[in-house]
Design an enzyme around this catalytic site. Sequence first.
Site, PDB file in Angstrom:
ATOM      1  N   HIS A 166       0.841  -1.027   0.082  1.00  0.00           N
ATOM      2  CA  HIS A 166       0.003  -0.117  -0.094  1.00  0.00           C
ATOM      3  C   HIS A 166       0.790   1.389   0.070  1.00  0.00           C
ATOM      4  CE1 HIS A 166      -3.349  -2.761   1.242  1.00  0.00           C
ATOM      5  NE2 HIS A 166      -2.428  -3.226   1.965  1.00  0.00           N
ATOM      6  N   SER A 287      15.780  20.766 -16.408  1.00  0.00           N
ATOM      7  CA  SER A 287      14.495  21.831 -16.588  1.00  0.00           C
ATOM      8  C   SER A 287      15.157  23.056 -17.439  1.00  0.00           C
ATOM      9  CB  SER A 287      13.892  22.000 -15.435  1.00  0.00           C
ATOM     10  OG  SER A 287      13.305  23.293 -15.498  1.00  0.00           O
ATOM     11  N   LYS A 293      17.055  21.080 -11.135  1.00  0.00           N
ATOM     12  CA  LYS A 293      16.345  19.880 -11.513  1.00  0.00           C
ATOM     13  C   LYS A 293      17.131  18.925 -12.393  1.00  0.00           C
ATOM     14  CE  LYS A 293      12.038  19.068 -11.741  1.00  0.00           C
ATOM     15  NZ  LYS A 293      10.729  19.261 -12.232  1.00  0.00           N
ATOM     16  N   ASN A 295      15.686  15.658 -13.988  1.00  0.00           N
ATOM     17  CA  ASN A 295      14.545  14.724 -14.486  1.00  0.00           C
ATOM     18  C   ASN A 295      14.665  13.387 -14.880  1.00  0.00           C
ATOM     19  OD1 ASN A 295      12.997  17.013 -13.587  1.00  0.00           O
ATOM     20  ND2 ASN A 295      12.653  18.015 -15.599  1.00  0.00           N
ATOM     21  N   GLU A 300       9.979   7.834 -17.258  1.00  0.00           N
ATOM     22  CA  GLU A 300       8.724   8.354 -17.574  1.00  0.00           C
ATOM     23  C   GLU A 300       8.255   8.141 -18.792  1.00  0.00           C
ATOM     24  OE1 GLU A 300       8.400  12.633 -15.200  1.00  0.00           O
ATOM     25  OE2 GLU A 300      10.146  12.427 -16.141  1.00  0.00           O
ATOM     26  N   TYR A 327      -9.819 -13.740 -45.837  1.00  0.00           N
ATOM     27  CA  TYR A 327      -9.269 -12.397 -45.972  1.00  0.00           C
ATOM     28  C   TYR A 327     -10.224 -11.286 -46.220  1.00  0.00           C
ATOM     29  CZ  TYR A 327      -6.120  -8.406 -47.110  1.00  0.00           C
ATOM     30  OH  TYR A 327      -5.554  -7.317 -46.792  1.00  0.00           O
ATOM     31  N   GLN A 332      -5.155  -5.281 -43.168  1.00  0.00           N
ATOM     32  CA  GLN A 332      -3.993  -4.729 -43.608  1.00  0.00           C
ATOM     33  C   GLN A 332      -3.465  -3.654 -42.313  1.00  0.00           C
ATOM     34  OE1 GLN A 332      -3.092  -2.965 -47.720  1.00  0.00           O
ATOM     35  NE2 GLN A 332      -3.659  -0.833 -46.678  1.00  0.00           N
ATOM     36  N   LYS A 335      -0.300  -4.561 -39.543  1.00  0.00           N
ATOM     37  CA  LYS A 335       1.143  -3.974 -39.795  1.00  0.00           C
ATOM     38  C   LYS A 335       1.396  -2.696 -38.816  1.00  0.00           C
ATOM     39  CE  LYS A 335       0.793  -6.081 -43.843  1.00  0.00           C
ATOM     40  NZ  LYS A 335      -0.737  -6.097 -43.528  1.00  0.00           N
TER      41      LYS A 335
HETATM   42  N1  ARG Z   1      -1.461  -4.927 -48.317  1.00  0.00           N
HETATM   43  C1  ARG Z   1      -2.224  -6.172 -48.016  1.00  0.00           C
HETATM   44  C2  ARG Z   1      -2.491  -6.309 -46.610  1.00  0.00           C
HETATM   45  O1  ARG Z   1      -1.495  -5.586 -46.104  1.00  0.00           O
HETATM   46  C3  ARG Z   1      -1.746  -7.235 -48.754  1.00  0.00           C
HETATM   47  C4  ARG Z   1      -2.820  -8.293 -49.168  1.00  0.00           C
HETATM   48  C5  ARG Z   1      -4.057  -7.912 -50.146  1.00  0.00           C
HETATM   49  N2  ARG Z   1      -4.651  -8.850 -50.464  1.00  0.00           N
HETATM   50  C6  ARG Z   1      -6.198  -8.539 -50.921  1.00  0.00           C
HETATM   51  N3  ARG Z   1      -6.745  -9.451 -51.454  1.00  0.00           N
HETATM   52  N4  ARG Z   1      -6.232  -7.479 -51.249  1.00  0.00           N
HETATM   53  O2  ARG Z   1      -3.165  -6.802 -46.123  1.00  0.00           O
END
Ligand code: ARG
Length: 470
Positions: A166, A287, A293, A295, A300, A327, A332, A335
Amino acid sequence: MGSQSVEQPEPQQTWSQRFESALHPAIAQFNASIGFDIQLLECDLDGSVAHAKMLAKVGILSEAEREQIVSGLETIRGEYRRGEFNPGIDEEDVHFAVEHRLIELVGDGGKKLHTARSRNDQVGTDLRLYLRGQIEQIREQIRAFQQTIFNLASQHVETLIPGYTHLQRAQPLSLAHHLLAYFEMAQRDWERLGDVLKRVNISPLGCGALAGTTFPIDRAYSAKLLGFEEIYHNSLDGVSDRDFAIEFASAASIIMVHLSRLSEEIILWASEEFRFVTLGDTCSTGSSIMPQKKNPDVPELVRGKTGRTFGHLQGLLVMMKGLPLAYNKDLQEDKEAIFDTVATVSGCLQAMTILLEEGITFRTNRLNQAVAEDFSNATDVADYLAAKGVPFREAYGLVGKVVKTSLAAGKLLKDLSLEEWQALHPKFEADIYDAIAPAQVVSARNSAGGTGFKQVRAALERAQSLLLKP
Ligand code: ARG
């Protein structure tokens, strides 16, 4: 005649002849992933090389075609490494960028590479190869972080630090014990990522767009060339599974929780209120207005960056939850979440390792003194009586009373005279003073996994042997 007369190259014809007009420029921009998926370039090349070799093995490509394609792909790798391959937005994504450049380089032979493959299994392959490499690097960074904690802990077995619950002083600890708690968390992080790796390292290549392919491909062969342990056994699952990305984001978030908790402690310890550590100049900032100071920017920032990894985990979960098989372009979006998670975790691990290595000094005098000036030995008084046969709950009540009267008198437990102790309970003897000295209080907690010095030395040995494991 104005600027109109400048000849524009014919836009690359990506789609089949079903399409009559090109994408609206803003939609092209919106649709494109090349701005970020260029990071997958080398993985895309590796996947394509393996695919070409597999196609040749099963007789879909001749040996000459395979050679031409593979050498074209390696040329692109060289261009990329020299900074000469910079595909623009008209390429849409890294997969098209590579295919178009390959055709430019080797001619019609390059057009055969995409046989028995779709961008759907291709991008899944790329992402797994990417993540596999990154996870291996992050695991090495965790090892370096653990090594640094181990080194620090080894120097501070007998340094004492107040332990808290605590955020109230609870019981004194060996500083090494406190530090090794983070070693153990990091060990689980390392193991967890190893476990994630098992599910990253599965090949979707050859799942095609969604249903497999009419060609007599050898998926096990391309998987083996790429170092995958296994292949996806269902093509729909193979092209649309991102569980491995979610698992990675989750493991990364847990790493960040651990780094953030350590950060929070360092920030507290460096404050004037605690004064447990001083921060080195190479890892802290001043600072712009308050000259006194220093920091703790590194911890942080680590604490602050933790939120974005949680955000990416949440983003991936929500991205997936409503997707019908197989899919969908939503995928997309995986990523940037993954790339930023990798960069954040890796950057934070590196910064914290440097901070622990050279940016932090424990003020051992101040720490040892801190534990001598509080009531964190009160449990030990109760334990003392309990060891002499007084029921613990009764002892606990008595000690509560003596803490109260000592506080009122401005005294610590060590300041009470033997008469005062014996007035409280006749079982007290002169050895009570040793029993409540901070080093003894720590040393006595010798149960498995406790802070007793013997246990801490054993924990260091365990840590050392874990570090030696590959
Ligand atoms: N740039 C697309 C992605 O990152 C690649 C796959 C695209 N496939 C499709 N059927 N349009 O997912």
